[in-house]
Scaffold this motif. Structure first.
Motif, PDB file in Angstrom:
ATOM      1  N   GLY A  75       0.810  -1.212   0.000  1.00  0.00           N
ATOM      2  CA  GLY A  75       0.000   0.000   0.000  1.00  0.00           C
ATOM      3  C   GLY A  75       0.839   1.255   0.000  1.00  0.00           C
ATOM      4  N   THR A  76       1.946   1.237   0.752  1.00  0.00           N
ATOM      5  CA  THR A  76       2.829   2.395   0.809  1.00  0.00           C
ATOM      6  C   THR A  76       3.456   2.682  -0.552  1.00  0.00           C
ATOM      7  N   ILE A  77       4.086   1.655  -1.136  1.00  0.00           N
ATOM      8  CA  ILE A  77       4.745   1.834  -2.430  1.00  0.00           C
ATOM      9  C   ILE A  77       3.721   2.075  -3.531  1.00  0.00           C
ATOM     10  N   GLY A  78       2.623   1.297  -3.489  1.00  0.00           N
ATOM     11  CA  GLY A  78       1.606   1.440  -4.524  1.00  0.00           C
ATOM     12  C   GLY A  78       0.984   2.817  -4.552  1.00  0.00           C
ATOM     13  N   THR A  79       0.733   3.398  -3.379  1.00  0.00           N
ATOM     14  CA  THR A  79       0.152   4.733  -3.324  1.00  0.00           C
ATOM     15  C   THR A  79       1.137   5.782  -3.811  1.00  0.00           C
ATOM     16  N   MET A  80       2.408   5.617  -3.454  1.00  0.00           N
ATOM     17  CA  MET A  80       3.411   6.587  -3.876  1.00  0.00           C
ATOM     18  C   MET A  80       3.560   6.627  -5.391  1.00  0.00           C
ATOM     19  N   LEU A  81       3.321   5.490  -6.051  1.00  0.00           N
ATOM     20  CA  LEU A  81       3.440   5.431  -7.506  1.00  0.00           C
ATOM     21  C   LEU A  81       2.090   5.383  -8.204  1.00  0.00           C
ATOM     22  N   GLY A  82       0.977   5.476  -7.438  1.00  0.00           N
ATOM     23  CA  GLY A  82      -0.348   5.486  -8.036  1.00  0.00           C
ATOM     24  C   GLY A  82      -0.784   4.160  -8.611  1.00  0.00           C
ATOM     25  N   LEU A  83      -0.211   3.057  -8.118  1.00  0.00           N
ATOM     26  CA  LEU A  83      -0.482   1.745  -8.691  1.00  0.00           C
ATOM     27  C   LEU A  83      -1.498   0.942  -7.894  1.00  0.00           C
ATOM     28  N   GLY A  84      -1.947   1.459  -6.759  1.00  0.00           N
ATOM     29  CA  GLY A  84      -2.988   0.788  -6.001  1.00  0.00           C
ATOM     30  C   GLY A  84      -2.513  -0.298  -5.063  1.00  0.00           C
ATOM     31  N   HIS A  93      -2.658  22.349 -11.939  1.00  0.00           N
ATOM     32  CA  HIS A  93      -1.449  22.907 -11.344  1.00  0.00           C
ATOM     33  C   HIS A  93      -1.403  22.528  -9.877  1.00  0.00           C
ATOM     34  N   TYR A  94      -0.212  22.474  -9.327  1.00  0.00           N
ATOM     35  CA  TYR A  94      -0.037  22.176  -7.908  1.00  0.00           C
ATOM     36  C   TYR A  94       1.335  22.698  -7.476  1.00  0.00           C
ATOM     37  N   VAL A  95       1.489  22.860  -6.182  1.00  0.00           N
ATOM     38  CA  VAL A  95       2.771  23.244  -5.609  1.00  0.00           C
ATOM     39  C   VAL A  95       3.449  21.986  -5.090  1.00  0.00           C
ATOM     40  N   ASP A  96       4.641  21.694  -5.588  1.00  0.00           N
ATOM     41  CA  ASP A  96       5.383  20.502  -5.177  1.00  0.00           C
ATOM     42  C   ASP A  96       6.113  20.793  -3.863  1.00  0.00           C
ATOM     43  N   PRO A  97       5.678  20.160  -2.746  1.00  0.00           N
ATOM     44  CA  PRO A  97       6.323  20.440  -1.457  1.00  0.00           C
ATOM     45  C   PRO A  97       7.781  20.002  -1.404  1.00  0.00           C
ATOM     46  N   ALA A  98       8.185  19.092  -2.296  1.00  0.00           N
ATOM     47  CA  ALA A  98       9.562  18.599  -2.256  1.00  0.00           C
ATOM     48  C   ALA A  98      10.574  19.690  -2.609  1.00  0.00           C
ATOM     49  N   ASN A  99      10.151  20.644  -3.480  1.00  0.00           N
ATOM     50  CA  ASN A  99      11.087  21.713  -3.858  1.00  0.00           C
ATOM     51  C   ASN A  99      10.444  23.098  -3.860  1.00  0.00           C
ATOM     52  N   GLY A 100       9.140  23.171  -3.529  1.00  0.00           N
ATOM     53  CA  GLY A 100       8.473  24.472  -3.419  1.00  0.00           C
ATOM     54  C   GLY A 100       8.088  25.108  -4.732  1.00  0.00           C
ATOM     55  N   THR A 101       8.249  24.426  -5.847  1.00  0.00           N
ATOM     56  CA  THR A 101       7.921  25.000  -7.158  1.00  0.00           C
ATOM     57  C   THR A 101       6.461  24.735  -7.526  1.00  0.00           C
ATOM     58  N   VAL A 137       1.889   9.239 -22.393  1.00  0.00           N
ATOM     59  CA  VAL A 137       1.038   9.613 -23.523  1.00  0.00           C
ATOM     60  C   VAL A 137       0.420  10.993 -23.321  1.00  0.00           C
ATOM     61  N   LEU A 138      -0.193  11.209 -22.152  1.00  0.00           N
ATOM     62  CA  LEU A 138      -0.868  12.471 -21.888  1.00  0.00           C
ATOM     63  C   LEU A 138       0.083  13.564 -21.414  1.00  0.00           C
ATOM     64  N   GLN A 139       1.350  13.205 -21.099  1.00  0.00           N
ATOM     65  CA  GLN A 139       2.360  14.167 -20.668  1.00  0.00           C
ATOM     66  C   GLN A 139       1.979  14.884 -19.370  1.00  0.00           C
ATOM     67  N   VAL A 140       1.384  14.122 -18.442  1.00  0.00           N
ATOM     68  CA  VAL A 140       1.033  14.643 -17.120  1.00  0.00           C
ATOM     69  C   VAL A 140       2.219  14.421 -16.187  1.00  0.00           C
ATOM     70  N   PRO A 141       2.639  15.420 -15.387  1.00  0.00           N
ATOM     71  CA  PRO A 141       3.743  15.218 -14.443  1.00  0.00           C
ATOM     72  C   PRO A 141       3.470  14.047 -13.510  1.00  0.00           C
ATOM     73  N   LEU A 142       4.535  13.376 -13.080  1.00  0.00           N
ATOM     74  CA  LEU A 142       4.393  12.099 -12.375  1.00  0.00           C
ATOM     75  C   LEU A 142       3.565  12.207 -11.109  1.00  0.00           C
ATOM     76  N   LYS A 143       3.767  13.230 -10.307  1.00  0.00           N
ATOM     77  CA  LYS A 143       3.003  13.324  -9.059  1.00  0.00           C
ATOM     78  C   LYS A 143       1.510  13.510  -9.334  1.00  0.00           C
ATOM     79  N   ALA A 144       1.170  14.277 -10.351  1.00  0.00           N
ATOM     80  CA  ALA A 144      -0.234  14.428 -10.727  1.00  0.00           C
ATOM     81  C   ALA A 144      -0.789  13.124 -11.283  1.00  0.00           C
ATOM     82  N   ALA A 145       0.024  12.401 -12.061  1.00  0.00           N
ATOM     83  CA  ALA A 145      -0.424  11.125 -12.633  1.00  0.00           C
ATOM     84  C   ALA A 145      -0.678  10.091 -11.545  1.00  0.00           C
TER      85      ALA A 145
END
Length: 274
Positions: free
Chosen positions: A14-23, A138-146, A187-195
């Protein structure tokens, strides 16, 4: 002790799956079928789809509050995902086990390749491009503040392809994330955290359709399923919180290795070696 071990594995999945969006199911189901647990594949898949629903419910709230999730894009992709999940669930309860295991081994190889390729290439943020479907985010990435601004591309290709994510969800009990994350990212070119966060939001709704099919065919073992759900819920919350802070390149390397090992294991099971 066996159920406790399953719960701990589900927590890690669950930890790894959630971090990568894999369930989480893509990790959990192959491990349950190993000789050490020897859970029948259909029972493991049934437990996987129920656990994926719990994973999505527990993890997606954190992502929504962080504004990582693209809800408009998720609703668009869910049309194909849900249809594929129903078809996959019906196939999963009827196909011979060796066929399902062989297909699962190939899927795991694909996931390892897609994630490895993603690590090397990266998605291209597409701020400023036309957005006729109003699915930009759009979102603010807490890892680097951008602040990350993007517009999903190639929707005419990506939306129909999402049906394969639903098919994989029903057939293998994995929620569809191993298909939808590469589709959104590559394919959709969505940033990884959003994907990954959008995938976590979708997989629970997708897996619900498949879970009903497995429940109707009596494939759900309550003891194994409860152990998986208990572990994966805590893992999903942990994974969602870690995602906001962690750099994902190292995690992706580890994930690729794990997928390759599980693919070999599932392939050996399919030919009767394990």
């Amino acid at each position: 002790m066996e159920l406790l071990a399953i719960a701990l594995i589900a927590l890690a999945a669950g930890t790894i799956g959630t971090m990568l969006g894999l369930g989480g199911g893509v990790i959990l189901v192959p491990i349950l079928t190993l000789p050490v647990f020897d859970v029948p594949l259909k029972t493991a898949v049934a437990a996987g789809v129920v656990a994926v629903v719990a994973n999505s419910t527990a993890g997606s709230g954190v992502y929504l509050r962080a504004r990582f999730t693209n809800v408009r894009l998720a609703l668009m992709l869910l049309m194909g995902l849900t249809t594929g999940a129903l078809i996959g669930g019906l196939l999963g309860v009827t196909l011979p086990e060796w066929v399902t295991k062989s297909a699962f081994a190939l899927l795991l190889l694909y996931v390892a390749y897609a994630m490895g390729r993603k690590r090397k290439s990266g998605a291209v943020a597409s701020a400023g491009l036309p957005d006729p479907m109003s699915v930009g985010g759009h979102y603010v990435d807490p890892a680097n503040g951008t602040t990350v601004v993007y517009v999903p591309q190639n929707l005419k290709t990506g939306v129909p392809l999402s049906a394969f994510g639903g098919l994989a969800s029903g057939l293998f009990g994995i929620g569809g994330g191993p298909i939808t994350v590469p589709i959104m990212s590559l394919v959709l070119q969505v940033p990884l955290k959003a994907a990954t966060s959008t995938s976590s939001f979708m997989v629970g709704l997708t897996a619900t359709a498949s879970a009903l099919v497995y429940y109707g065919h009596g494939e759900i073992d309550p003891r194994i399923t409860i152990a998986c759900v208990c572990g994966i819920v805590f893992g999903a919350r942990l994974g969602a919180r870690l995602t906001k802070k962690i750099q994902q390149a190292q995690l992706q390397r580890i994930f690729v290795v794990v997928m390759l090992v599980l693919s070999v294991s599932m392939g050996l099971q399919a030919v009767g070696v394990l």
